[in-house]
Design a protein around this motif. Sequence first.
Motif, PDB file in Angstrom:
ATOM      1  N   HIS A  59      46.351  38.182  42.279  1.00  0.00           N
ATOM      2  CA  HIS A  59      45.701  39.373  41.926  1.00  0.00           C
ATOM      3  C   HIS A  59      45.840  39.457  40.477  1.00  0.00           C
ATOM      4  O   HIS A  59      45.054  39.897  39.840  1.00  0.00           O
ATOM      5  CB  HIS A  59      46.109  40.548  42.908  1.00  0.00           C
ATOM      6  N   LEU A  60      46.997  39.528  40.087  1.00  0.00           N
ATOM      7  CA  LEU A  60      47.206  39.454  38.622  1.00  0.00           C
ATOM      8  C   LEU A  60      46.450  38.612  37.729  1.00  0.00           C
ATOM      9  O   LEU A  60      46.046  39.002  36.813  1.00  0.00           O
ATOM     10  CB  LEU A  60      48.885  39.166  38.151  1.00  0.00           C
ATOM     11  N   ASN A  61      46.186  37.628  38.226  1.00  0.00           N
ATOM     12  CA  ASN A  61      45.308  36.358  37.676  1.00  0.00           C
ATOM     13  C   ASN A  61      43.946  36.876  37.717  1.00  0.00           C
ATOM     14  O   ASN A  61      43.183  36.935  36.581  1.00  0.00           O
ATOM     15  CB  ASN A  61      45.445  35.119  38.063  1.00  0.00           C
ATOM     16  N   MET A  62      43.470  37.550  38.777  1.00  0.00           N
ATOM     17  CA  MET A  62      42.033  38.216  38.674  1.00  0.00           C
ATOM     18  C   MET A  62      41.908  39.165  37.844  1.00  0.00           C
ATOM     19  O   MET A  62      41.036  39.065  37.253  1.00  0.00           O
ATOM     20  CB  MET A  62      41.767  38.460  40.275  1.00  0.00           C
ATOM     21  N   ASP A  85      37.119  36.566  40.489  1.00  0.00           N
ATOM     22  CA  ASP A  85      38.082  35.929  41.284  1.00  0.00           C
ATOM     23  C   ASP A  85      39.021  35.587  40.384  1.00  0.00           C
ATOM     24  O   ASP A  85      39.178  35.859  39.291  1.00  0.00           O
ATOM     25  CB  ASP A  85      37.621  34.843  42.421  1.00  0.00           C
ATOM     26  N   GLU A  86      39.913  34.670  40.901  1.00  0.00           N
ATOM     27  CA  GLU A  86      41.312  34.150  40.066  1.00  0.00           C
ATOM     28  C   GLU A  86      40.803  33.576  38.664  1.00  0.00           C
ATOM     29  O   GLU A  86      41.396  34.159  37.833  1.00  0.00           O
ATOM     30  CB  GLU A  86      41.851  33.182  40.813  1.00  0.00           C
ATOM     31  N   GLY A  94      25.967  35.548  33.336  1.00  0.00           N
ATOM     32  CA  GLY A  94      27.114  34.871  32.432  1.00  0.00           C
ATOM     33  C   GLY A  94      28.038  34.564  33.562  1.00  0.00           C
ATOM     34  O   GLY A  94      28.506  35.374  34.212  1.00  0.00           O
ATOM     35  N   TRP A  95      28.554  33.265  33.624  1.00  0.00           N
ATOM     36  CA  TRP A  95      29.751  32.962  34.382  1.00  0.00           C
ATOM     37  C   TRP A  95      30.680  32.398  33.328  1.00  0.00           C
ATOM     38  O   TRP A  95      30.256  31.438  32.479  1.00  0.00           O
ATOM     39  CB  TRP A  95      29.258  31.717  35.174  1.00  0.00           C
ATOM     40  N   TYR A  96      31.885  33.125  33.208  1.00  0.00           N
ATOM     41  CA  TYR A  96      32.841  32.798  32.445  1.00  0.00           C
ATOM     42  C   TYR A  96      34.027  32.267  33.253  1.00  0.00           C
ATOM     43  O   TYR A  96      34.453  32.807  34.164  1.00  0.00           O
ATOM     44  CB  TYR A  96      33.634  33.961  31.648  1.00  0.00           C
TER      45      TYR A  96
END
Length: 117
Positions: free
Chosen positions: A7-10, A74-75, A95-97
């Motif tokens: 969750h932190l990474n997300m 997501d992550e 846009g997809w990052y």
Amino acid sequence: MEQVSKHLNMAVSAMTVSAFLKALNENDFDGAGEFMDENVRFEGVLGSVEGREEYLSQMAKMKLHYDVKQLLYDEDNVSVLYEIDMGGKPVLTSGWYEVREGKITHIRAIFDPRPVL
């Protein structure tokens, strides 16, 4: 604990992309560069660019404005639906990052280019 880390990474991924787009909207290209990996890749409808410096150089010329409509994440991936002002014409863009360790590593943008051709 693994779930908390995920969750932190997300959250980091979403905040990274949001801060990046805010910096671009403010024409703060040095600030935007802080959120990018130096070897970032960009793939778009009208071309591709490799490397942070080249990407930012192109963005400085275009001075686009991003009106974010939706941000999903997501992550390691953030998807943003926004309107970009391209020469006074609003162009709906997706846009997809890809974000790794708090840095944007890959950007893909999809839009209908007909309004700007």
